[in-house]
Design a protein around this motif. Structure first.
Motif, PDB file in Angstrom:
ATOM      1  N   ARG A 104       0.843  -1.192   0.000  1.00 25.34           N
ATOM      2  CA  ARG A 104       0.000   0.000   0.000  1.00 25.34           C
ATOM      3  C   ARG A 104       0.871   1.232   0.000  1.00 25.34           C
ATOM      4  O   ARG A 104       1.816   1.371   0.775  1.00 25.34           O
ATOM      5  CB  ARG A 104      -0.901   0.029   1.234  1.00 25.34           C
ATOM      6  CG  ARG A 104      -1.780   1.301   1.338  1.00 25.34           C
ATOM      7  CD  ARG A 104      -1.132   2.435   2.098  1.00 25.34           C
ATOM      8  NE  ARG A 104      -1.970   3.648   2.113  1.00 25.34           N
ATOM      9  CZ  ARG A 104      -1.637   4.799   2.669  1.00 25.34           C
ATOM     10  NH1 ARG A 104      -0.457   4.927   3.250  1.00 25.34           N
ATOM     11  NH2 ARG A 104      -2.451   5.840   2.636  1.00 25.34           N
ATOM     12  N   GLU A 114      -1.584   7.780  -2.847  1.00 23.10           N
ATOM     13  CA  GLU A 114      -1.781   8.034  -4.278  1.00 23.10           C
ATOM     14  C   GLU A 114      -0.803   9.127  -4.700  1.00 23.10           C
ATOM     15  O   GLU A 114      -1.170  10.262  -4.997  1.00 23.10           O
ATOM     16  CB  GLU A 114      -3.223   8.456  -4.552  1.00 23.10           C
ATOM     17  CG  GLU A 114      -3.584   8.404  -6.019  1.00 23.10           C
ATOM     18  CD  GLU A 114      -5.050   8.674  -6.268  1.00 23.10           C
ATOM     19  OE1 GLU A 114      -5.404   8.956  -7.420  1.00 23.10           O
ATOM     20  OE2 GLU A 114      -5.844   8.609  -5.318  1.00 23.10           O
ATOM     21  N   ASN A 115       0.467   8.740  -4.719  1.00 20.05           N
ATOM     22  CA  ASN A 115       1.549   9.678  -4.980  1.00 20.05           C
ATOM     23  C   ASN A 115       2.452   9.086  -6.054  1.00 20.05           C
ATOM     24  O   ASN A 115       3.016   7.999  -5.868  1.00 20.05           O
ATOM     25  CB  ASN A 115       2.335   9.925  -3.685  1.00 20.05           C
ATOM     26  CG  ASN A 115       3.501  10.864  -3.873  1.00 20.05           C
ATOM     27  OD1 ASN A 115       4.503  10.497  -4.465  1.00 20.05           O
ATOM     28  ND2 ASN A 115       3.383  12.074  -3.350  1.00 20.05           N
ATOM     29  N   MET A 152       4.897   5.633  -5.832  1.00 21.11           N
ATOM     30  CA  MET A 152       4.576   4.472  -6.654  1.00 21.11           C
ATOM     31  C   MET A 152       5.738   4.107  -7.569  1.00 21.11           C
ATOM     32  O   MET A 152       6.090   2.923  -7.712  1.00 21.11           O
ATOM     33  CB  MET A 152       3.297   4.746  -7.447  1.00 21.11           C
ATOM     34  CG  MET A 152       2.071   4.923  -6.558  1.00 21.11           C
ATOM     35  SD  MET A 152       0.587   5.442  -7.459  1.00 21.11           S
ATOM     36  CE  MET A 152       0.194   3.919  -8.321  1.00 21.11           C
ATOM     37  N   THR A 203       0.107  -0.189  -4.464  1.00 15.46           N
ATOM     38  CA  THR A 203      -1.362  -0.162  -4.543  1.00 15.46           C
ATOM     39  C   THR A 203      -1.884   0.987  -3.687  1.00 15.46           C
ATOM     40  O   THR A 203      -1.864   0.900  -2.454  1.00 15.46           O
ATOM     41  CB  THR A 203      -1.953  -1.494  -4.041  1.00 15.46           C
ATOM     42  OG1 THR A 203      -1.353  -2.573  -4.761  1.00 15.46           O
ATOM     43  CG2 THR A 203      -3.464  -1.523  -4.220  1.00 15.46           C
ATOM     44  N   PRO A 204      -2.346   2.087  -4.280  1.00 16.86           N
ATOM     45  CA  PRO A 204      -2.859   3.215  -3.481  1.00 16.86           C
ATOM     46  C   PRO A 204      -4.147   2.852  -2.740  1.00 16.86           C
ATOM     47  O   PRO A 204      -5.080   2.314  -3.326  1.00 16.86           O
ATOM     48  CB  PRO A 204      -3.139   4.296  -4.527  1.00 16.86           C
ATOM     49  CG  PRO A 204      -2.366   3.887  -5.737  1.00 16.86           C
ATOM     50  CD  PRO A 204      -2.337   2.389  -5.709  1.00 16.86           C
ATOM     51  N   SER A 239      -6.517   4.621   0.670  1.00 14.22           N
ATOM     52  CA  SER A 239      -6.597   5.733   1.620  1.00 14.22           C
ATOM     53  C   SER A 239      -6.196   5.251   3.014  1.00 14.22           C
ATOM     54  O   SER A 239      -6.410   4.094   3.375  1.00 14.22           O
ATOM     55  CB  SER A 239      -8.008   6.324   1.659  1.00 14.22           C
ATOM     56  OG  SER A 239      -8.900   5.435   2.293  1.00 14.22           O
TER      57      SER A 239
END
Length: 334
Positions: free
Chosen positions: A175, A178-179, A183, A194-195, A197
């Motif tokens: 994990r 979302e950057n 990644m 794997t993004p 939250s």
């Protein structure tokens, strides 16, 4: 005549009273700051907000500013909170700086792997020219950066085995935020980023949606990831800063004396929070071990292959970030 004189006296008294009322100063305008963040009450971000920022701002403003705290992602994740601050429905938030890269790509400079060799180097960059130049990019977005604080260095936890080499990460479903830089970093190391939250991460680990995650020590402990992860490897691959963001129109609406109060409160918050974060690093790594987590710290020699494998990430994002900003970040290590 006596009656007439009495009326005149009463009338004069009334005028005097009305005059005094008219001369009375108007009540000072009051302001409310809703301050939202995703971390729990046990983490240094909340503790510093509750023990330093809120009491200082409320007392120094003589009650003109009220600060309401919303921890635990009550008002949404980092991205949602930033958007709420832009809209003005929330006045302040303290997100991870990494999330800001989705609003201003130049903030990706902080996410470059192994760019800072120590916290002291990170502080020099954040509190110096690099931090100032990045803060300026936020103003057109309706955001004012009041100070940089920290989450700390990010490390990797998983349920398979300790991480000592990049090969140990091969095929890991890990994990990340979302950057793009995060990644790209883990792709370079052979993992499958794997993004997810932050608010959904514990459940994702529990249900084995992902094998691993990477976060600073206090966030791993306060979020109880040790309950669903066995191994924690202190890779220190990214230094994670946080940013005290305020809605710029709200800040501009404050009288100058109250603006100074807010700015001073942010500086006091930053100083205390950083000290507390370092203290929590030491205390909580011991607690993670006590809870049964197997912790290993990478040596400088072990880190070298990780650094070499992730060097292409710098070239990949140089155009988006700017070679000058990357150089400023590196120079902080000198």
């Amino acid at each position: 005549m006596k009656l007439k004189s009495r009326y005149v006296a009463v009338a004069l008294s009334l005028f005097a009273v009305l005059g005094l009322v008219g001369a009375a100063p108007a009540l000072a305008k009051t302001y409310t700051i809703k301050l939202a963040y995703v971390v729990p009450e046990t983490q240094s971000t909340h503790i510093a907000a509750a023990e330093v920022f809120k009491p200082y701002v409320e007392e120094a403003s003589k009650g003109q500013i009220k600060v309401e705290l919303f921890p635990n992602g009550q008002l949404g994740g980092d991205r949602q909170a930033i958007e709420a601050v832009q809209l003005g429905t929330v006045q302040m938030t303290i997100p991870a700086a990494a999330v800001l890269s989705g609003f201003e790509p130049k903030f990706q400079v902080f996410d470059l792997p192994f760019v800072f060799k120590s916290k002291e180097a990170a502080y020099r960059a954040l509190d110096g020219e690099l931090g100032d130049r990045l803060a300026e990019t936020l103003l057109p977005l309706g955001l004012r950066n009041l100070a940089y604080a920290e989450n700390g260095f990010r490390h990797i936890s998983n349920n398979r085995a300790p991480i000592h080499t990049p090969e140990d990460l091969a095929g890991f479903k890990i994990r990340t935020m979302e950057n793009p830089v995060h990644m790209a970093t883990f792709k370079a190391l052979g993992a499958n980023p794997t993004p997810i939250s932050f608010g959904e991460l514990y459940t994702a680990l529990q249900q084995k949606v992902v094998d691993a995650q990477e976060n600073p020590i206090p966030l791993v402990y306060t979020s109880k990831f040790h309950e669903v992860q066995k191994y924690y490897s202190l890779t220190g691959h990214v230094y994670a800063a946080t940013v005290l963001l305020m809605n710029e129109p709200f800040f501009a609406s404050l009288p100058e004396d109250l603006q100074k109060v807010v700015v001073e409160g942010a500086v006091r918050y930053r100083t205390y929070q950083r000290e507390l974060s370092q203290k929590q690093d030491e205390e909580m790594i011991a607690k993670l071990r006590e809870a049964g987590m197997e912790v290993n710290e990478l040596t400088e020699e072990e880190k070298r292959p990780f650094i070499e494998k992730t060097l292409p990430v710098y070239d990949q994002f140089a155009d988006q970030i700017g070679a000058d900003l990357i150089e400023l970040a590196k120079r902080a290590n000198d």
